[in-house]
Write a protein that holds these residues in place. Sequence first.
Motif, PDB file in Angstrom:
ATOM      1  N   PRO A  71       0.853  -1.196   0.000  1.00 50.09           N
ATOM      2  CA  PRO A  71       0.000   0.000   0.000  1.00 50.09           C
ATOM      3  C   PRO A  71       0.888   1.245   0.000  1.00 50.09           C
ATOM      4  O   PRO A  71       1.955   1.237   0.605  1.00 50.09           O
ATOM      5  CB  PRO A  71      -0.781  -0.090   1.311  1.00 50.09           C
ATOM      6  CG  PRO A  71      -0.468  -1.425   1.898  1.00 50.09           C
ATOM      7  CD  PRO A  71       0.780  -1.926   1.271  1.00 50.09           C
ATOM      8  N   GLY A 113       0.717   5.695   0.194  1.00 50.20           N
ATOM      9  CA  GLY A 113       0.031   6.983   0.223  1.00 50.20           C
ATOM     10  C   GLY A 113       0.820   7.945  -0.649  1.00 50.20           C
ATOM     11  O   GLY A 113       0.890   7.786  -1.863  1.00 50.20           O
ATOM     12  N   THR A 156       6.013   9.597   1.536  1.00 50.85           N
ATOM     13  CA  THR A 156       6.898  10.467   2.335  1.00 50.85           C
ATOM     14  C   THR A 156       7.492   9.742   3.536  1.00 50.85           C
ATOM     15  O   THR A 156       8.154  10.354   4.375  1.00 50.85           O
ATOM     16  CB  THR A 156       6.168  11.723   2.865  1.00 50.85           C
ATOM     17  OG1 THR A 156       5.171  11.303   3.811  1.00 50.85           O
ATOM     18  CG2 THR A 156       5.511  12.517   1.752  1.00 50.85           C
ATOM     19  N   SER A 176       5.382  16.713   7.301  1.00 46.21           N
ATOM     20  CA  SER A 176       5.155  16.397   5.885  1.00 46.21           C
ATOM     21  C   SER A 176       3.707  16.636   5.475  1.00 46.21           C
ATOM     22  O   SER A 176       3.297  16.241   4.381  1.00 46.21           O
ATOM     23  CB  SER A 176       5.486  14.915   5.666  1.00 46.21           C
ATOM     24  OG  SER A 176       4.774  14.129   6.624  1.00 46.21           O
ATOM     25  N   THR A 185      -0.547  11.581   3.340  1.00 48.67           N
ATOM     26  CA  THR A 185      -1.983  11.276   3.307  1.00 48.67           C
ATOM     27  C   THR A 185      -2.459  10.830   4.689  1.00 48.67           C
ATOM     28  O   THR A 185      -1.668  10.357   5.519  1.00 48.67           O
ATOM     29  CB  THR A 185      -2.276  10.134   2.316  1.00 48.67           C
ATOM     30  OG1 THR A 185      -1.631   8.939   2.788  1.00 48.67           O
ATOM     31  CG2 THR A 185      -1.795  10.472   0.917  1.00 48.67           C
TER      32      THR A 185
END
Length: 459
Positions: A68, A70, A73, A134, A139
């Motif tokens: 997975p 996002g 970062t 971040s 996300t």
Amino acid sequence: MMEEMIIDRLRAIVGPSNVTTEYEDLLCYAYDATFRESLPAVVVKPRSTEEISLIMRLANEYKIPVVPRGAGTGLSGGSVPLKGGICLVLTRLNRILSIDKENRVAVVEPGVITDDFHAVTEQMGLFYPPDPASGKTSTMGGNIAECAGGARGVKYGVTKDYVLGLEVVLPQGDVITVGNPIDGETGDYDYPLLFTGSEGTLGIITKIMVRLIPLPPYKETVLAIYDQLEAAGETVSTMIKQGVIPTTLEIADHATINAVENYLAIGLPTDAQAFLLIEVDGIKDEVVRQIAIVEETCRRFGAVSIKVARTKEEIDKLWLARRSISGACGKISPTKISEDATVPRSKIPEMIKKVREIAEKYGIKMVIFGHAGDGNLHPNVLTDKRNKEEMARVEEAVAELFQATVEMGGTLSGEHGIGYMKAPFLKWETGETGYQVMKAIKKQLDPHNILNPGKMFTD
Ligand SMILES: Cc1cc2nc3c(=O)[nH]c(=O)nc-3n(C[C@H](O)[C@H](O)[C@H](O)COP(=O)(O)OP(=O)(O)OC[C@H]3O[C@@H](n4cnc5c(N)ncnc54)[C@H](O)[C@@H]3O)c2cc1C
């Protein structure tokens, strides 16, 4: 190489334009904010829980790794596709589904950008405190999966303190909803906590229910400059002992200050050995009372300059230095290894000493900046991954840093997670039994080890 038949089935699930195997595209998803790269076989961008469930069923049928992702970062390497397979990008699930002002709860999809969520809630007079630096990019799903922290953690806690419920696609494709959007209380195990911080190894988070609180009406920020890093560390421990509850308590050392000044030229004193950035929020009278104690404590420990900011513009100006640190460090060395080993707050002065000793012993460049109020000093190694000899010394230094952290009663991960980077050291913190319990949970949920293999566990 993945069989064309599997790629075709993925195209049928999410639509052809949301699947790519082009080398240039794969390269964009081969890395995160750490230094290792590994290509996925295919990048897939689903739009719904149903699509993700079908993808997991397919991956299970053919035992294909699924990672997975996002915004990528992550600072522990969680979204690097170490074993290839499917890179499952969750950024198309990006809707804020509801914000219930009366009950102070919100439901969002995992691809919502953290700071976008902050902006929307704050316009409504509501507050979602977790604030990773971040946040402009990361996300909400990545934040939940890493149990992200942030500068406000010292007063408001971290992501797990706000998660009420989650919808999760399990590794074999089943969908469950855990917790609830009212108060998080349920009769079963505290599942939201199990999935929060599970780093994409136990399930894919597809819906997130979070608690909101009222937006504090007032805040003031102090920037205190020191000619001794240790004195700044002592200020932090003492302030906490005195009962001050700062919203944020950030520290930066001499090398960091210089990096930021070279980058921004905003007039920071380059001979300073440390700064503390301290914010207090709440009811105005109480903020004013606490800021007076903050100023007095900074002065007592020898701060050479103290600036207090009260307006939004003044506060933003002080925060510019802190927010620019990562970018500024990137200008010094091509590789930044960002550690978030965290110790009890009373051990901060001892940890500062230890970090300096380790840097000297291994002849490496280490800067310190971070959420000192949480005991999180973020020792960052500035190096170059192409220099194999130096990287070997860096590895030894980092291992010694982790050892010291565990010995001081701290944790390997204040907020960045374990990922692949700290997986070899996890047992030092959990002990053998704790590690085996974690593995048993993983095995039960993901018997074929297809969900984010190589993260948290080494075997
Ligand atoms: C400049 C900078 C500053 C940072 N500051 C902070 C900070 O102050 N505090 C902090 O805590 N972190 C910080 N980080 C680290 C990072 O931003 C956080 O870990 C963030 O939560 C990762 O979010 P992401 O969307 O980028 O996730 P990614 O990096 O894409 O993924 C992180 C992990 O989450 C998993 N994952 C992602 N989405 C899902 C999902 N929907 N379901 C299941 N698993 C999922 C991935 O598999 C991976 O293991 C910083 C990073 C940078 C580069």
